[in-house]
Design an enzyme around this catalytic site. Structure first.
Site, PDB file in Angstrom:
ATOM      1  N   SER A 154      -5.990   3.989  11.635  1.00 39.10           N
ATOM      2  CA  SER A 154      -4.903   3.240  12.379  1.00 39.10           C
ATOM      3  C   SER A 154      -4.407   3.553  13.742  1.00 39.10           C
ATOM      4  O   SER A 154      -3.906   4.603  13.996  1.00 39.10           O
ATOM      5  CB  SER A 154      -3.587   3.234  11.412  1.00 39.10           C
ATOM      6  OG  SER A 154      -4.219   2.782  10.074  1.00 39.10           O
ATOM      7  N   CYS A 167       2.033   1.786   5.145  1.00 39.20           N
ATOM      8  CA  CYS A 167       0.905   2.554   5.290  1.00 39.20           C
ATOM      9  C   CYS A 167       0.739   4.164   4.687  1.00 39.20           C
ATOM     10  O   CYS A 167       1.673   4.554   4.895  1.00 39.20           O
ATOM     11  CB  CYS A 167       0.745   2.643   6.857  1.00 39.20           C
ATOM     12  SG  CYS A 167      -0.691   3.415   7.545  1.00 39.20           S
ATOM     13  N   TRP A 211      -5.226   3.835   2.135  1.00 40.69           N
ATOM     14  CA  TRP A 211      -6.528   4.168   1.986  1.00 40.69           C
ATOM     15  C   TRP A 211      -6.521   5.296   0.773  1.00 40.69           C
ATOM     16  O   TRP A 211      -5.492   5.649   0.309  1.00 40.69           O
ATOM     17  CB  TRP A 211      -6.882   5.113   3.004  1.00 40.69           C
ATOM     18  CG  TRP A 211      -6.019   6.055   3.432  1.00 40.69           C
ATOM     19  CD1 TRP A 211      -5.828   7.501   3.010  1.00 40.69           C
ATOM     20  CD2 TRP A 211      -5.042   5.894   4.621  1.00 40.69           C
ATOM     21  NE1 TRP A 211      -4.684   8.002   3.811  1.00 40.69           N
ATOM     22  CE2 TRP A 211      -4.396   7.148   4.597  1.00 40.69           C
ATOM     23  CE3 TRP A 211      -4.767   4.837   5.501  1.00 40.69           C
ATOM     24  CZ2 TRP A 211      -3.284   7.235   5.730  1.00 40.69           C
ATOM     25  CZ3 TRP A 211      -3.747   5.169   6.370  1.00 40.69           C
ATOM     26  CH2 TRP A 211      -3.044   6.400   6.420  1.00 40.69           C
ATOM     27  N   ASP A 262      -1.653  -1.194   4.773  1.00 40.47           N
ATOM     28  CA  ASP A 262      -2.843  -0.564   5.609  1.00 40.47           C
ATOM     29  C   ASP A 262      -2.934   0.890   4.846  1.00 40.47           C
ATOM     30  O   ASP A 262      -2.261   1.871   5.006  1.00 40.47           O
ATOM     31  CB  ASP A 262      -2.428  -0.297   7.000  1.00 40.47           C
ATOM     32  CG  ASP A 262      -3.758   0.454   7.518  1.00 40.47           C
ATOM     33  OD1 ASP A 262      -4.577   0.763   7.099  1.00 40.47           O
ATOM     34  OD2 ASP A 262      -3.458   0.674   8.849  1.00 40.47           O
TER      35      ASP A 262
END
Length: 657
Positions: free
Chosen positions: A437, A609, A656, A654
């Protein structure tokens, strides 16, 4: 990539009572694809024209792949086809005119297999975007007669689990295609390899039954590529790490993308954390003169290289001259994939730039390599790990995955295993770009991209130290190294993670650890808007780290933003500074009245995020609880309320795993 082949039997070929026509249906189908490809090439000069002339393929495996796994599975499926007397090919939908898909129905015993990964928040992968758009836009398309099946690759920690695979499966049926086997769902949070093997072992017998062909099941191994050694070659014709065009790193030409990355110069590389064992870093790369444009929230994709020490060890254990120049040429002349990686090149370059040598090898690699073990026990164990038996799955899980053994560790711990290096290079997957990012705003830094990352390094069950490929490579990218400037091959991947169109909308940013990265860009952009005299809504930050005096990332910048009222509220959770652990979700609950007002009354946009498995889930749960408590909702209503903010583009993640 799998190499489990079998003899091709004649009974799958069309039987002709009369003289065969000059062009078969498949020739015509593939000719249409070629025409589409040529047109595509002329419209995008960055993609080379690939000539494809297969004569007898009846199974085409299309793949949507972002990290290479979907492509790898597609290659394995296309090779499997030969075990069952069929002929297959793997195909990138980006390179074909998918509008010709219906033509496949004209070919006897034809089948389209789709190995489709989901990227981000339910999005198609880059190479499947056009195919996705085509499926959405063509309601009148008639795919009746097309046989198909889908294997989806996803991760259950994400809200939109396997969304792309599910959509393709459903949409093809809506357009009249015939599903001949159930949708397969692979979960990377569990064991994607095991999911794929279990689905595939049921799939092929069903296909054979459907088409009325004999399930040969021949497990013999056939090489997909042949080795050519170059003893006298002009070194200007040899690839030295370029992703696409030869010498593209010497003569850079825009536009820059995944096939033509830009070499960006590293201008800043500093450690962010003040203390502790971990290494968190801030890098800045210069994109001046590249014509690259980015926006806050986009991702930078970086092509790393493997550790030279690992490459040298592989060379030693395999007894190979790493500087020998070779080509691996596809034995299937009809395939559009002529080489597994750019050729000609050296073994050293292939193992350094092109091949993944640090991840645990998949079961098909173990199966193929088993034949080169001189110890029968090693052979047996390798084949067992590649099987679908409970004992084999457990052994693979513990000995390979649980112990985090990479291919070097496998070779070291099985001394009798001595594969030819060229076959190993054929089997190993491609080294993929890593995505980060972006931690800057192009409004403030138009010629620079900032990265925030933590260096990955850990001890394995065997006592080895495994290091993350990209983060350790980036850590060593000094601004000047022996008077040479450090560079990184990169390109931009666009994102939907965007600040609201109206600057007056409040924003709530939740990003612990390196999840703060995109919010540094958001904060810079909101500050820039204020400097332009624009009215800017409330900007609330929830950040989390372990210790205030150790890993409080960007502390000075955040506190300055709060002081100047760019950040109207800064909330920081120091999880281990007290006996009771405190995380960002706890601070959300602590500020519940303010948060509820921003969301419910002021049309705030929420951004999350970081870690998908725990943090993102816990943040959602905290919002559900706030909705229940202050909105008078039931849990079901609160879940629906949060989902509606997502549907309206006001809840962006966003994350992961």
């Amino acid at each position: 990539m799998t190499d489990m082949d079998a003899e091709t039997t004649a009974h799958t070929e069309p039987m002709a009572d009369e003289e065969e026509p000059l062009f078969s249906n498949l020739d015509l189908f593939l000719f249409s694809l070629i025409v589409g490809l040529v047109v595509y090439w002329f419209m995008s000069l960055s993609i080379p024209c690939v000539s494809i002339c297969p004569q007898s393929k009846n199974i085409i495996v299309f793949y949507g792949s972002q990290t290479g796994t979907g492509e790898e599975f597609a290659n394995r499926m296309s090779k499997d086809a030969q075990r069952y007397g069929m002929k297959g090919m793997a195909a990138d939908p980006e390179e074909y005119e998918m509008g010709e898909l219906s033509r496949l129905s004209e070919i006897k015993n034809s089948l389209a297999i789709f190995c489709m990964a989901t990227y981000g928040e339910g999005d198609p992968t880059d190479n499947a975007q056009d195919f996705y758009d085509w499926l959405q836009e063509n309601d009148d398309e008639d795919l009746s007669g097309l046989n198909y099946t889908v294997f989806a690759l996803g991760n259950k920690t994400y809200e939109h689990y396997n969304a792309m695979g599910k959509y393709v499966d459903k949409r093809l049926e809506e357009l009249g295609a015939k599903r001949i086997f159930d949708l397969g769902l692979g979960d990377d949070d569990g064991n994607l390899e095991e999911d794929f093997i279990s689905w595939r072992e049921q799939f092929w017998p069903a296909v054979c039954e459907h088409f009325g062909v004999e399930a040969l099941g021949d497990d013999s191994s056939i090489r997909q590529y042949e080795l050519k050694e170059h003893t006298d070659i002009n070194m200007n014709k040899v690839y030295t790490g370029e992703i696409g065009r030869l010498k593209s790193f010497e003569v850079q030409k825009p536009p820059f993308d995944s096939k033509n990355p830009f070499l960006a110069t590293v201008t800043v590389n500093r450690r962010l954390n003040k203390a502790g064992d971990r290494h968190l870093m801030h890098l800045e790369v210069d994109i001046s003169g590249s014509k690259i444009r980015y926006e806050s929230g986009d991702h930078i994709a970086i092509f790393p290289t493997n550790d030279s020490a690992l490459v040298n060890k592989l060379g030693q254990i395999l007894g190979v001259d790493l500087d020998a120049v070779i080509s691996l040429n596809n034995l299937d002349e009809e395939s559009n994939k002529k080489h597994p990686f750019p050729c000609p090149t050296s073994y050293r370059t292939a193992l350094t730039h092109y091949l993944d040598i640090t991840n645990s090898p998949r079961t098909n690699v173990l199966y193929e390599l088993a034949q080169y073990a001189s110890d029968p026990k090693d052979q047996e164990n390798m084949r067992k790990m590649a099987s679908s038996s409970p004992e084999g799955k457990a052994l693979y899980q513990s000995w390979v995955l649980g112990a985090s053994r990479n291919i070097l560790a496998v070779l070291e711990d099985m001394p009798s295993l001595k594969p030819p290096v060229d076959h190993l290079c054929e089997l190993l997957p491609r080294l993929q770009a890593r995505y980060y990012s972006i931690a800057s705003s192009s409004k403030v830094h138009p010629n620079s991209i900032h990265i925030c990352a933590v260096v990955v390094e850990y001890k394995t069950g065997t006592g080895r130290t495994n290091k993350g490929v990209a983060t350790n490579w980036l850590k060593n990218k000094l601004v000047t190294d022996n008077s040479h400037k450090s560079t990184v091959p990169m390109y931009i991947r666009k994102s939907q993670f965007r600040l609201p169109f109206k600057a007056t909308n409040p924003v709530i940013m939740i990003g612990p650890g390196t999840g703060i990265a995109p919010f540094m860009g958001f904060i810079q952009e909101r500050a820039w808007l204020k400097e332009q005299g624009k009215e800017v809504g409330e900007t609330v930050m929830f950040f989390g780290c372990r210790y205030k005096n150790e890993d409080y990332l960007y502390q000075e910048e955040l506190e300055e933003a709060e002081k100047t009222q760019v950040l109207t509220q800064l909330n920081v959770a120091f999880s281990r500074d007290q006996e009771q652990k405190v995380y960002v979700q706890h601070l959300l609950k602590k500020n519940k009245e303010h948060i509820w007002k921003l969301i419910h009354s002021d049309n705030a946009h929420i951004y999350v995020c970081g870690d998908a498995k725990n943090m993102a889930h816990d943040v959602q749960t905290a919002l559900y609880e706030i909705g229940e408590e202050l909105g008078g909702m039931t849990r079901t209503q609160a879940i629906d309320y949060v989902k509606k903010t997502d549907d309206k583009g006001r809840y962006s993640q966003d994350v992961w795993s």
